[in-house]
Enzyme design. Structure first.
Site, PDB file in Angstrom:
ATOM      1  N   SER A 130      -0.896 -10.156  -1.656  1.00  0.00           N
ATOM      2  CA  SER A 130      -1.381  -9.693  -2.965  1.00  0.00           C
ATOM      3  C   SER A 130      -0.565 -10.338  -4.076  1.00  0.00           C
ATOM      4  O   SER A 130       0.590 -10.699  -3.871  1.00  0.00           O
ATOM      5  CB  SER A 130      -1.219  -8.166  -3.047  1.00  0.00           C
ATOM      6  OG  SER A 130      -1.428  -7.724  -4.358  1.00  0.00           O
TER       7      SER A 130
ATOM      8  N   TYR B 253       4.290  -0.770  -1.833  1.00  0.00           N
ATOM      9  CA  TYR B 253       3.144  -1.660  -1.593  1.00  0.00           C
ATOM     10  C   TYR B 253       3.526  -3.097  -1.959  1.00  0.00           C
ATOM     11  O   TYR B 253       3.335  -4.026  -1.177  1.00  0.00           O
ATOM     12  CB  TYR B 253       1.948  -1.186  -2.427  1.00  0.00           C
ATOM     13  CG  TYR B 253       0.741  -2.099  -2.353  1.00  0.00           C
ATOM     14  CD1 TYR B 253      -0.077  -2.100  -1.226  1.00  0.00           C
ATOM     15  CD2 TYR B 253       0.422  -2.963  -3.403  1.00  0.00           C
ATOM     16  CE1 TYR B 253      -1.180  -2.941  -1.157  1.00  0.00           C
ATOM     17  CE2 TYR B 253      -0.683  -3.802  -3.336  1.00  0.00           C
ATOM     18  CZ  TYR B 253      -1.482  -3.786  -2.207  1.00  0.00           C
ATOM     19  OH  TYR B 253      -2.571  -4.628  -2.125  1.00  0.00           O
TER      20      TYR B 253
HETATM   21  N1  LIG Z   1      -8.881  -4.913  -3.654  1.00  0.00           N
HETATM   22  C1  LIG Z   1      -7.945  -5.571  -4.320  1.00  0.00           C
HETATM   23  O1  LIG Z   1      -7.992  -5.719  -5.562  1.00  0.00           O
HETATM   24  C2  LIG Z   1      -6.793  -6.198  -3.592  1.00  0.00           C
HETATM   25  C3  LIG Z   1      -5.871  -6.942  -4.325  1.00  0.00           C
HETATM   26  C4  LIG Z   1      -4.802  -7.531  -3.669  1.00  0.00           C
HETATM   27  C5  LIG Z   1      -4.669  -7.381  -2.303  1.00  0.00           C
HETATM   28  N2  LIG Z   1      -5.573  -6.641  -1.599  1.00  0.00           N
HETATM   29  C6  LIG Z   1      -5.382  -6.512  -0.161  1.00  0.00           C
HETATM   30  O2  LIG Z   1      -6.585  -6.831   0.502  1.00  0.00           O
HETATM   31  C7  LIG Z   1      -6.677  -6.078   1.713  1.00  0.00           C
HETATM   32  C8  LIG Z   1      -8.024  -5.370   1.774  1.00  0.00           C
HETATM   33  O3  LIG Z   1      -8.117  -4.509   0.664  1.00  0.00           O
HETATM   34  P1  LIG Z   1      -9.491  -3.849   0.208  1.00  0.00           P
HETATM   35  O4  LIG Z   1      -9.385  -3.650  -1.240  1.00  0.00           O
HETATM   36  O5  LIG Z   1     -10.630  -4.617   0.774  1.00  0.00           O
HETATM   37  O6  LIG Z   1      -9.387  -2.408   0.918  1.00  0.00           O
HETATM   38  P2  LIG Z   1     -10.517  -1.332   1.224  1.00  0.00           P
HETATM   39  O7  LIG Z   1     -11.767  -1.601   0.487  1.00  0.00           O
HETATM   40  O8  LIG Z   1      -9.834  -0.029   1.060  1.00  0.00           O
HETATM   41  O9  LIG Z   1     -10.842  -1.578   2.787  1.00  0.00           O
HETATM   42  C9  LIG Z   1      -9.852  -1.371   3.722  1.00  0.00           C
HETATM   43  C10 LIG Z   1     -10.356  -1.656   5.112  1.00  0.00           C
HETATM   44  O10 LIG Z   1      -9.272  -1.437   5.995  1.00  0.00           O
HETATM   45  C11 LIG Z   1      -9.583  -0.386   6.878  1.00  0.00           C
HETATM   46  N3  LIG Z   1      -8.419   0.465   7.039  1.00  0.00           N
HETATM   47  C12 LIG Z   1      -7.735   1.098   6.069  1.00  0.00           C
HETATM   48  N4  LIG Z   1      -6.721   1.772   6.613  1.00  0.00           N
HETATM   49  C13 LIG Z   1      -6.797   1.557   7.945  1.00  0.00           C
HETATM   50  C14 LIG Z   1      -6.022   1.999   9.043  1.00  0.00           C
HETATM   51  N5  LIG Z   1      -5.007   2.812   8.888  1.00  0.00           N
HETATM   52  N6  LIG Z   1      -6.360   1.576  10.272  1.00  0.00           N
HETATM   53  C15 LIG Z   1      -7.413   0.758  10.456  1.00  0.00           C
HETATM   54  N7  LIG Z   1      -8.175   0.318   9.462  1.00  0.00           N
HETATM   55  C16 LIG Z   1      -7.880   0.722   8.227  1.00  0.00           C
HETATM   56  C17 LIG Z   1     -10.687   0.399   6.235  1.00  0.00           C
HETATM   57  O11 LIG Z   1     -11.378   1.047   7.286  1.00  0.00           O
HETATM   58  P3  LIG Z   1     -12.113   2.445   7.058  1.00  0.00           P
HETATM   59  O12 LIG Z   1     -13.390   2.038   6.461  1.00  0.00           O
HETATM   60  O13 LIG Z   1     -12.236   3.060   8.357  1.00  0.00           O
HETATM   61  O14 LIG Z   1     -11.279   3.212   6.075  1.00  0.00           O
HETATM   62  C18 LIG Z   1     -11.456  -0.729   5.554  1.00  0.00           C
HETATM   63  O15 LIG Z   1     -12.265  -1.398   6.477  1.00  0.00           O
HETATM   64  C19 LIG Z   1      -5.483  -5.137   1.715  1.00  0.00           C
HETATM   65  O16 LIG Z   1      -4.468  -5.677   2.501  1.00  0.00           O
HETATM   66  C20 LIG Z   1      -5.050  -5.101   0.272  1.00  0.00           C
HETATM   67  O17 LIG Z   1      -3.686  -4.819   0.144  1.00  0.00           O
HETATM   68  C21 LIG Z   1      -6.637  -6.041  -2.224  1.00  0.00           C
END
Ligand SMILES: NC(=O)c1ccc[n+]([C@@H]2O[C@H](COP(=O)([O-])OP(=O)(O)OC[C@H]3O[C@@H](n4cnc5c(N)ncnc54)[C@H](OP(=O)(O)O)[C@@H]3O)[C@@H](O)[C@H]2O)c1
Length: 315
Positions: free
Chosen positions: A190, A203
């Site tokens: 990130s 985080y």
């Molecule tokens: N969104 C942003 O702006 C952003 C920015 C920088 C970095 N990131 C990084 O990108 C990655 C994805 O983020 P996102 O925004 O796409 O997240 P998200 O929409 O919350 O999706 C998270 C995914 O991970 C799964 N998950 C969450 N906790 C879990 C656990 N304990 N065990 C197994 N699966 C789990 C969820 O499954 P369920 O559906 O079952 O909950 C879902 O499929 C993360 O590493 C985040 O730190 C995101």
């Protein structure tokens, strides 16, 4: 030494420094053009890595879109996530849309080392070329370190989900990639891992770990045919960011995954898309060059998070 020789020496040094700056930034611009613009049409052939891709956290947000995009580009995909019904739904969607095969593994990555034998068993017989370590969690609200409810549990959950999962997935798959002399590991870190980010301290620290680990691992294993890429998004509209409305700064997960995947094989460290690369460059100038006090940094972090996440109060 006469004054004129001294001033000539200084002038030469000035020209050398200027030349270095011009060359460095021209190279960066040209590379950015190749990585973010030309890659839309002139893509690296990812199929050379193998037939299957594995994505953690694959049922929503960025992970789901990486899985869909990889299937579109000809990969069979293993989806690993927490919720079985969502896994089944996304797998069916991918198979229907792309005609590729899928396999699902249900796992909760907040667990420790005990969850990995089942994952290892599920991946045993596959020709895996790409691993996307995407799963990650942040706090429900950006608050001070001590204001996290059950701190004991939240520390363990976040360290296991954001850090341990990446290490174990790599432990399981890297030896097989080294043996086949080819593989691509994409770690979703990130922008929060590029500078200290108050209010999301733990985080942010887990994302620094991911980034540094990826960069060192890439140096160690590139000569063995395995590329490791650190992807550092800014804001992407997903559940994690409360589905903030996409705009020039905030990408949709679909667009982000497609653009980020275009950069794979071209750069080992990236913000993932053009918009985020420009934002990261500006933030870098602002945060690094202004030598800001931590109080100002904390104020900016609070204001930005409030604005972006539409949260009324950030303590
Ligand atoms: N969104 C942003 O702006 C952003 C920015 C920088 C970095 N990131 C990084 O990108 C990655 C994805 O983020 P996102 O925004 O796409 O997240 P998200 O929409 O919350 O999706 C998270 C995914 O991970 C799964 N998950 C969450 N906790 C879990 C656990 N304990 N065990 C197994 N699966 C789990 C969820 O499954 P369920 O559906 O079952 O909950 C879902 O499929 C993360 O590493 C985040 O730190 C995101």
């Amino acid at each position: 030494m006469s004054d004129s020789v001294f001033y000539q020496g200084l002038t030469l040094l000035g020209f050398l420094a200027l030349g270095h700056l011009v060359l460095k930034h021209t190279f960066k611009l040209l590379k950015g053009f190749r990585v973010h613009i030309l890659s839309r049409w002139w893509r690296v052939n990812l199929k050379k890595y193998g037939g299957w891709a594995v994505v953690t956290g694959a049922t929503d947000g960025i992970g789901k879109c990486y899985a869909k995009e990889l299937a579109k580009r000809g990969f069979n995909v293993v989806l690993i996530s927490r919720t079985l019904e969502k896994l089944q739904k996304v797998a069916a969607e991918i198979e229907q849309q792309s005609g590729r095969k899928t396999r699902i593994i249900q796992a909760d990555f907040t667990g420790g080392a005990e969850i990995y034998p089942k994952i290892e068993e599920g991946l045993k017989d596959l020709d895996i070329g790409i691993l996307v370590n995407n799963v990650g969690m942040s706090k429900a609200a950006p608050t001070g370190f001590l204001s996290s409810g059950d701190l004991n549990k939240s520390i363990t959950d976040m360290m296991n989900c954001n850090v341990l999962s990446m290490l174990h997935m790599i432990r399981i798959l890297l030896p097989r990639m080294v043996e086949r002399k080819k593989g691509l590991i994409i770690n979703i870190s990130s922008e929060a891992g590029t500078h200290p980010y108050p209010r999301i301290t733990l985080y942010s620290a887990t994302k620094v770990f991911m980034d540094y680990f990826s960069r060192s691992l890439n140096i160690d294993y590139q000569s063995k045919g395995v590329t490791v890429q650190s992807v550092m998004p800014l804001m992407v509209s997903t559940n994690m960011t409360l589905n903030t409305k996409p705009n020039l700064l905030v990408k949709t997960a679909d667009d982000y995954a497609r653009e980020a995947l275009n950069t794979a094989g071209l750069t080992s460290r990236t913000s993932g898309c053009l918009s985020h690369t420009i934002q990261s460059f500006v933030l870098d100038l602002f945060l690094a060059e202004c030598v800001m006090s931590s109080k100002i940094l904390a104020w900016i972090a609070r204001r930005t998070l409030r604005l972006l996440l539409r949260i009324r109060k950030v303590d």
